[in-house]
Design a protein around this motif. Sequence first.
Motif, PDB file in Angstrom:
ATOM      1  N   LYS A   1      28.122 -28.859  -4.434  1.00 59.68           N
ATOM      2  CA  LYS A   1      28.896 -29.422  -5.536  1.00 59.68           C
ATOM      3  C   LYS A   1      28.000 -30.094  -6.575  1.00 59.68           C
ATOM      4  CE  LYS A   1      33.367 -30.197  -3.301  1.00 59.68           C
ATOM      5  NZ  LYS A   1      34.390 -31.197  -2.911  1.00 59.68           N
ATOM      6  N   VAL A   2      26.999 -30.847  -6.100  1.00 66.65           N
ATOM      7  CA  VAL A   2      26.097 -31.526  -7.040  1.00 66.65           C
ATOM      8  C   VAL A   2      25.316 -30.500  -7.858  1.00 66.65           C
ATOM      9  CG1 VAL A   2      24.045 -32.986  -7.225  1.00 66.65           C
ATOM     10  CG2 VAL A   2      25.917 -33.664  -5.713  1.00 66.65           C
ATOM     11  N   LYS A   3      24.817 -29.455  -7.201  1.00 67.83           N
ATOM     12  CA  LYS A   3      24.043 -28.435  -7.907  1.00 67.83           C
ATOM     13  C   LYS A   3      24.899 -27.696  -8.932  1.00 67.83           C
ATOM     14  CE  LYS A   3      20.732 -27.658  -4.173  1.00 67.83           C
ATOM     15  NZ  LYS A   3      20.244 -26.710  -3.159  1.00 67.83           N
ATOM     16  N   ALA A   4      26.151 -27.375  -8.553  1.00 66.45           N
ATOM     17  CA  ALA A   4      27.040 -26.701  -9.491  1.00 66.45           C
ATOM     18  C   ALA A   4      27.367 -27.602 -10.675  1.00 66.45           C
ATOM     19  CB  ALA A   4      28.317 -26.268  -8.782  1.00 66.45           C
ATOM     20  N   THR A   5      27.534 -28.921 -10.410  1.00 65.85           N
ATOM     21  CA  THR A   5      27.804 -29.872 -11.488  1.00 65.85           C
ATOM     22  C   THR A   5      26.623 -29.945 -12.455  1.00 65.85           C
ATOM     23  OG1 THR A   5      29.247 -31.181 -10.050  1.00 65.85           O
ATOM     24  CG2 THR A   5      28.375 -32.273 -11.997  1.00 65.85           C
TER      25      THR A   5
ATOM     26  N   GLU B   1      24.306 -29.062 -17.710  1.00 61.99           N
ATOM     27  CA  GLU B   1      23.239 -28.509 -18.543  1.00 61.99           C
ATOM     28  C   GLU B   1      23.784 -27.510 -19.560  1.00 61.99           C
ATOM     29  OE1 GLU B   1      19.290 -28.957 -15.740  1.00 61.99           O
ATOM     30  OE2 GLU B   1      20.362 -27.039 -15.701  1.00 61.99           O
ATOM     31  N   ALA B   2      24.911 -26.869 -19.245  1.00 61.25           N
ATOM     32  CA  ALA B   2      25.494 -25.890 -20.166  1.00 61.25           C
ATOM     33  C   ALA B   2      26.431 -26.523 -21.190  1.00 61.25           C
ATOM     34  CB  ALA B   2      26.259 -24.825 -19.371  1.00 61.25           C
ATOM     35  N   GLN B   3      27.158 -27.585 -20.774  1.00 56.89           N
ATOM     36  CA  GLN B   3      28.199 -28.125 -21.648  1.00 56.89           C
ATOM     37  C   GLN B   3      27.953 -29.550 -22.133  1.00 56.89           C
ATOM     38  OE1 GLN B   3      32.226 -27.301 -20.271  1.00 56.89           O
ATOM     39  NE2 GLN B   3      31.469 -25.693 -18.901  1.00 56.89           N
TER      40      GLN B   3
ATOM     41  N   CYS C   1      24.420 -41.732   2.938  1.00 57.65           N
ATOM     42  CA  CYS C   1      23.388 -40.876   2.351  1.00 57.65           C
ATOM     43  C   CYS C   1      23.831 -40.477   0.953  1.00 57.65           C
ATOM     44  CB  CYS C   1      23.173 -39.610   3.182  1.00 57.65           C
ATOM     45  SG  CYS C   1      22.375 -39.860   4.761  1.00 57.65           S
ATOM     46  N   THR C   2      22.885 -40.335   0.044  1.00 57.09           N
ATOM     47  CA  THR C   2      23.182 -39.883  -1.314  1.00 57.09           C
ATOM     48  C   THR C   2      22.270 -38.721  -1.671  1.00 57.09           C
ATOM     49  OG1 THR C   2      23.896 -42.097  -2.017  1.00 57.09           O
ATOM     50  CG2 THR C   2      23.291 -40.541  -3.757  1.00 57.09           C
ATOM     51  N   PHE C   3      22.875 -37.645  -2.168  1.00 58.53           N
ATOM     52  CA  PHE C   3      22.099 -36.501  -2.648  1.00 58.53           C
ATOM     53  C   PHE C   3      22.031 -36.584  -4.168  1.00 58.53           C
ATOM     54  CE2 PHE C   3      21.743 -32.091  -4.209  1.00 58.53           C
ATOM     55  CZ  PHE C   3      20.534 -31.754  -3.612  1.00 58.53           C
ATOM     56  N   VAL C   4      20.830 -36.499  -4.732  1.00 61.98           N
ATOM     57  CA  VAL C   4      20.647 -36.571  -6.179  1.00 61.98           C
ATOM     58  C   VAL C   4      19.874 -35.354  -6.679  1.00 61.98           C
ATOM     59  CG1 VAL C   4      20.773 -39.086  -6.402  1.00 61.98           C
ATOM     60  CG2 VAL C   4      18.587 -38.013  -5.836  1.00 61.98           C
ATOM     61  N   LYS C   5      20.150 -34.997  -7.938  1.00 63.16           N
ATOM     62  CA  LYS C   5      19.457 -33.867  -8.557  1.00 63.16           C
ATOM     63  C   LYS C   5      19.331 -34.130 -10.053  1.00 63.16           C
ATOM     64  CE  LYS C   5      19.555 -28.814  -9.056  1.00 63.16           C
ATOM     65  NZ  LYS C   5      18.166 -28.644  -8.567  1.00 63.16           N
ATOM     66  N   LYS C   6      18.201 -33.722 -10.604  1.00 62.06           N
ATOM     67  CA  LYS C   6      17.933 -33.928 -12.030  1.00 62.06           C
ATOM     68  C   LYS C   6      18.669 -32.892 -12.864  1.00 62.06           C
ATOM     69  CE  LYS C   6      13.818 -32.856 -13.419  1.00 62.06           C
ATOM     70  NZ  LYS C   6      12.343 -32.920 -13.590  1.00 62.06           N
ATOM     71  N   ALA C   7      19.163 -33.326 -14.036  1.00 57.34           N
ATOM     72  CA  ALA C   7      19.804 -32.417 -14.993  1.00 57.34           C
ATOM     73  C   ALA C   7      19.252 -32.702 -16.384  1.00 57.34           C
ATOM     74  CB  ALA C   7      21.314 -32.608 -14.984  1.00 57.34           C
ATOM     75  N   SER C   8      19.102 -31.676 -17.190  1.00 53.90           N
ATOM     76  CA  SER C   8      18.621 -31.820 -18.566  1.00 53.90           C
ATOM     77  C   SER C   8      19.638 -31.193 -19.500  1.00 53.90           C
ATOM     78  CB  SER C   8      17.260 -31.134 -18.746  1.00 53.90           C
ATOM     79  OG  SER C   8      16.290 -31.706 -17.892  1.00 53.90           O
ATOM     80  N   SER C   9      20.052 -31.960 -20.514  1.00 60.15           N
ATOM     81  CA  SER C   9      21.051 -31.452 -21.460  1.00 60.15           C
ATOM     82  C   SER C   9      20.873 -32.110 -22.817  1.00 60.15           C
ATOM     83  CB  SER C   9      22.461 -31.726 -20.931  1.00 60.15           C
ATOM     84  OG  SER C   9      23.441 -31.312 -21.852  1.00 60.15           O
ATOM     85  N   GLU C  10      20.824 -31.294 -23.865  1.00 61.27           N
ATOM     86  CA  GLU C  10      20.750 -31.785 -25.236  1.00 61.27           C
ATOM     87  C   GLU C  10      19.613 -32.781 -25.420  1.00 61.27           C
ATOM     88  OE1 GLU C  10      24.690 -33.343 -25.688  1.00 61.27           O
ATOM     89  OE2 GLU C  10      25.590 -31.369 -25.978  1.00 61.27           O
ATOM     90  N   GLY C  11      18.467 -32.476 -24.807  1.00 58.50           N
ATOM     91  CA  GLY C  11      17.290 -33.317 -24.955  1.00 58.50           C
ATOM     92  C   GLY C  11      17.299 -34.572 -24.105  1.00 58.50           C
ATOM     93  N   LYS C  12      18.320 -34.736 -23.253  1.00 62.92           N
ATOM     94  CA  LYS C  12      18.411 -35.923 -22.395  1.00 62.92           C
ATOM     95  C   LYS C  12      18.260 -35.522 -20.931  1.00 62.92           C
ATOM     96  CE  LYS C  12      21.536 -38.418 -25.517  1.00 62.92           C
ATOM     97  NZ  LYS C  12      22.883 -39.074 -25.644  1.00 62.92           N
ATOM     98  N   THR C  13      17.756 -36.473 -20.142  1.00 59.53           N
ATOM     99  CA  THR C  13      17.600 -36.246 -18.707  1.00 59.53           C
ATOM    100  C   THR C  13      18.584 -37.124 -17.945  1.00 59.53           C
ATOM    101  OG1 THR C  13      15.262 -35.682 -18.934  1.00 59.53           O
ATOM    102  CG2 THR C  13      16.016 -36.353 -16.751  1.00 59.53           C
ATOM    103  N   TYR C  14      19.278 -36.532 -17.006  1.00 63.98           N
ATOM    104  CA  TYR C  14      20.269 -37.258 -16.201  1.00 63.98           C
ATOM    105  C   TYR C  14      19.950 -37.096 -14.711  1.00 63.98           C
ATOM    106  CZ  TYR C  14      23.022 -37.128 -20.512  1.00 63.98           C
ATOM    107  OH  TYR C  14      23.448 -37.255 -21.817  1.00 63.98           O
ATOM    108  N   ILE C  15      20.511 -38.018 -13.916  1.00 65.28           N
ATOM    109  CA  ILE C  15      20.447 -37.928 -12.456  1.00 65.28           C
ATOM    110  C   ILE C  15      21.887 -37.814 -11.971  1.00 65.28           C
ATOM    111  CG2 ILE C  15      19.798 -39.096 -10.321  1.00 65.28           C
ATOM    112  CD1 ILE C  15      17.673 -40.622 -11.989  1.00 65.28           C
TER     113      ILE C  15
END
Length: 336
Positions: A91-95, A100-102, A191-205
């Motif tokens: 779910k996190v990876k799909a999000t 990153e797309a929207q 436990c928490t699973f985190v993944k980096k996302a990049s969108s519109e020049g910004k970086t999110y966790i």
Amino acid sequence: MDLIKIACVMLAVALFLGILTSGDKDEVPPVSPEIESETISSDVAGVAGTVQAEEKGEMHVPAVSRPAQDPLILEKGESKLAAERRNIESKVKATVRLLEAQGEKLFPSFREKGSPWYQDSFCIFVWNEDGTLVVCPPDPSREGKNIKELRDADGKPIGELLMETALSEKGEGWIEYNWKDKNNSEPYHKCTFVKKASSEGKTYIVGADLYLENYIVCRNLEACEYTDEPGNPQIAELLNPVSLDRNLELDCSLAHSVIEPGKNTTSHVVKTPEIHYILEGEGLLCIDGIPVEIHPDQFIYIPAGSVQTTYNTGNIALKFLIINQPARSEQSVELL
């Protein structure tokens, strides 16, 4: 399950005086169409994340790290815990892919209860790269606050670890910790699973939590209360499905018993099969009039319906574990 087989499993557990068992029979919900399913990552790095600190002129002894388990082996797990772990990663990876797309226009949907991103105990959190919380569905008042200095109940710097894990070269991972909130008197494992996302020049966790208390039971002996009845040994229940408010895939109980030097139990009949595993001390266990000398690292099977009396014949407290199948109850013991 045969009591002897249960005993073989329990003996190893006895050395630690702790119990681990799976729970919660609810089915793991499938990933919704909005959050398309993806294959679990072939990496478990980050589960025991650490932050290293160097101080000038001070020598540090390297911390003992937890060995990383083979990800291919982990993928073979068939428990509900293993399934939920894979479900959360997917779910996190799909999000992340959708974000990153929207972009940020998805954030209001993340906060909507009943949406694929916020339902039951599952929700998606989003931080920016400096640790500021930008999406927090359960408590929007926390949005805008920074988690960088956040620590768990044991002082573990989980804020830094979450950021470090997501912003690492790999860009994802699990962090485990003991969390305490205002609604619980005792910390619980999370436990928490985190993944980096990049969108519109910004970086999110982007992250989501896994509550291990829904699947694992872990109790410390020091937190258990002993009975103190005349003629009876002191007994503390470590695990009894009858007294736990959850559906355990287990039909036995485990208790810790103590008999002080020179004392003995009142003769009694236990109506269920029973096993004693001796931890410390020495004594005599009489089963239907047959004396059995007992000593550490010994287990004794006692048939259901037997008259039994236990004597402490040593100079120190006699300590042992009691395993009953089915689980011990007030109705299963008859004092004579």
